[in-house]
Design an enzyme around this catalytic site. Structure first.
Site, PDB file in Angstrom:
ATOM      1  CB  CYS A   1      -3.581   3.327  -1.506  1.00  0.00           C
ATOM      2  SG  CYS A   1      -4.736   4.551  -1.209  1.00  0.00           S
TER       3      CYS A   1
ATOM      4  CE  LYS B   1      -7.327  -0.431   6.317  1.00  0.00           C
ATOM      5  NZ  LYS B   1      -8.020  -0.242   5.019  1.00  0.00           N
TER       6      LYS B   1
ATOM      7  CG  ASP C   1       0.509  -2.436   6.086  1.00  0.00           C
ATOM      8  OD1 ASP C   1      -0.349  -2.798   6.724  1.00  0.00           O
ATOM      9  OD2 ASP C   1       0.369  -1.943   4.927  1.00  0.00           O
TER      10      ASP C   1
ATOM     11  CG  HIS D   1      -1.762   0.961   1.388  1.00  0.00           C
ATOM     12  ND1 HIS D   1      -1.563   2.251   1.817  1.00  0.00           N
ATOM     13  CD2 HIS D   1      -3.092   0.969   1.133  1.00  0.00           C
ATOM     14  CE1 HIS D   1      -2.735   2.908   1.730  1.00  0.00           C
ATOM     15  NE2 HIS D   1      -3.710   2.172   1.545  1.00  0.00           N
TER      16      HIS D   1
ATOM     17  CD  GLN E   1      -6.758  -5.154   4.345  1.00  0.00           C
ATOM     18  OE1 GLN E   1      -7.742  -6.002   4.202  1.00  0.00           O
ATOM     19  NE2 GLN E   1      -7.013  -3.920   3.694  1.00  0.00           N
TER      20      GLN E   1
HETATM   21  N1  PMP Z   1      -1.686  -0.892   4.499  1.00  0.00           N
HETATM   22  C1  PMP Z   1      -2.672  -1.683   4.167  1.00  0.00           C
HETATM   23  C2  PMP Z   1      -2.468  -3.061   3.459  1.00  0.00           C
HETATM   24  C3  PMP Z   1      -3.786  -0.927   3.950  1.00  0.00           C
HETATM   25  O1  PMP Z   1      -4.899  -2.060   3.430  1.00  0.00           O
HETATM   26  C4  PMP Z   1      -4.163   0.212   4.300  1.00  0.00           C
HETATM   27  C5  PMP Z   1      -5.839   0.641   4.101  1.00  0.00           C
HETATM   28  N2  PMP Z   1      -6.278   0.625   2.884  1.00  0.00           N
HETATM   29  C6  PMP Z   1      -3.232   0.905   4.888  1.00  0.00           C
HETATM   30  C7  PMP Z   1      -2.020   0.248   4.801  1.00  0.00           C
HETATM   31  C8  PMP Z   1      -3.391   2.281   5.284  1.00  0.00           C
HETATM   32  O2  PMP Z   1      -4.201   2.156   6.393  1.00  0.00           O
HETATM   33  P1  PMP Z   1      -4.759   3.651   7.050  1.00  0.00           P
HETATM   34  O3  PMP Z   1      -5.408   4.403   5.995  1.00  0.00           O
HETATM   35  O4  PMP Z   1      -6.065   3.190   8.243  1.00  0.00           O
HETATM   36  O5  PMP Z   1      -3.681   4.376   7.675  1.00  0.00           O
END
Ligand code: PMP
Length: 409
Positions: free
Chosen positions: A367, A229, A203, A126, A206
């Site tokens: 993203c 999440k 990270d 991401h 998920q």
């Molecule tokens: N890493 C991953 C794998 C994600 O799916 C997301 C959210 N789509 C993020 C990072 C970023 O998370 P946040 O916007 O809650 O900071």
């Protein structure tokens, strides 16, 4: 399975958002990869805080401040045990995954990286786990290197081994891809990274709603997740860092709470983790996250995993019956989501038609622009599943996709 179906049908009733209609149709919420809906227990806990406990933490010499502080610090204990951290001081409260990466990049990264060093990431990260590393790399003259994937969306471990070397000082990767669904081998990759002396940042955005995390057994150096999440509130998350590493890090931001003593000439800082938490924190965020963890633990990850994997298989089989549909990410070890495109149709058009049918999915680059470039597509449609979904949601999805195909192709 029928017992599980009954259990999860009841769990669905705990989500008020699912009682509404959208565009005059029943809502089929298949966007939990972006954010999960919130159960009533979490909403009630946050409302209770605002109704009866709303007070600042750590500073008031009065009853309500004590209650708020107990809830706030109690959440730190709950999160530490949820993640399998050895010590409660290893949990730093942040705004979410994005802030967690920025925190480590700007503290550990700026202090430890130098010109010529390498930060190893993966092509499926991401943007939150790419851009902060690029920013620090630019500042210190280090380089960001990305590991490739295989055709099925698995991480290319041979490529990982090839790109990992004595210049690699940080290995930052996702435990579960938000597009391909691929779950990475956290333990295996961490061992390889540590063998060359690199630190490991995971990270967990998920993975945290899918399966039990165990940062200590996994031996990762840093791990971060976002509460939103995990059935919890927005704007809150937690970063795990090994205590011996956190203790070497400078403050991230200055202000109240993070200090030990302030004079005009000089400030000394508080202990870990308070040193990293300047200002009035997201108190109801922490308290709401503790309620979200209680919600998940009451169900249990064994049941969640079994149920979600059954839904994933059902959805994959049904979607593959639709002509002209291509699925991206077919790893054997996958989170509960399916990314796909209808050949010849734009993902946004498909997403819009699904929305009109009450089917909420995400359509776009998620993203993950480097991953989209690697896959050779501008975007995908992503349906992601959670504890409140059922085969009925999948059937609605497939019916809407068939309609989109008729309209668009
Ligand atoms: N890493 C991953 C794998 C994600 O799916 C997301 C959210 N789509 C993020 C990072 C970023 O998370 P946040 O916007 O809650 O900071």
């Amino acid at each position: 399975m029928s017992n599980l179906n009954e259990l999860f049908a009841e769990i669905r009733n705990e989500f008020p958002a699912l009682t509404q209609k959208v565009h005059g149709k029943k809502l089929f919420y298949l966007d939990s990869g972006a954010t999960t809906l919130k159960p009533k227990s979490v909403i009630d806990r946050i409302a209770h805080f605002y109704l009866y406990e709303s007070s600042n933490v750590h500073r008031g010499a009065h009853y309500l401040a004590d209650i708020a502080t107990q809830g706030f610090e109690g959440a730190r204990h709950k999160i530490a045990s949820f993640l399998g951290a050895g010590q409660v001081e290893e949990i730093v409260f942040v705004r979410g995954t994005t802030e967690g990466v920025n925190f480590v990049a700007n503290t550990w990264g700026l202090n430890n990286l130098k010109a010529g060093d390498e930060i190893l990431i993966t092509i499926m990260e991401h943007h939150a786990n790419i851009v902060p590393w690029q920013m620090v790399a630019e500042k210190v003259g280090a380089k960001v290197v990305a590991v490739d994937i295989l055709e099925n969306g698995d991480l290319d471990v041979e490529d990982f081994k090839k790109k990992l070397n004595s210049k690699t000082k940080m290995v930052a990767f996702t435990a579960s891809s938000n597009v391909l669904g691929t779950n990475t081998d956290v333990v295996g990759l961490t061992k390889l990274a540590h063998a060359v002396g690199a630190k490991v940042f995971v990270d967990g955005a998920q993975i945290v709603s899918q399966q039990k995390v165990d940062v200590k057994a996994w031996d990762v150096d840093f791990f971060v997740f976002s509460a939103h999440k995990l059935f919890g509130p927005f704007g809150f998350g937690a970063l795990y860092g090994k205590k011996e590493i956190l203790e070497t890090l400078p403050p991230y931001q200055g202000g109240g709470s993070m200090i030990s003593k302030v004079t005009i000439e000089k400030t000394t800082y508080n202990d870990v983790p308070t040193r990293f938490e300047a200002g009035t924190p997201h108190i109801e965020g922490a308290i709401g996250t503790a309620a979200a963890i209680e919600f998940v633990e009451k169900i249990g990850f064994d049941k969640i995993h079994a149920y979600e994997m059954d839904l994933l298989k059902y959805a994959t089989d049904k979607l593959l019956e639709v002509p002209d549909l291509k699925i991206y990410g077919t790893s054997k070890d996958k989170g509960p989501l399916v990314s796909f495109n209808l050949k010849g149709a734009h993902h946004s058009d498909v997403g819009q038609i699904l929305d009109q049918e009450g089917v909420a999915v995400r359509a776009g680059h998620h993203c993950t622009q480097p991953l989209m470039a690697r896959l050779g597509v501008p975007g995908t449609v992503r349906a992601s599943f959670s504890v409140y979904n059922s085969r009925e949601d999948v059937d609605a999805l497939v019916k809407a996709v068939v309609k989109a195909r008729e309209l668009l192709l």
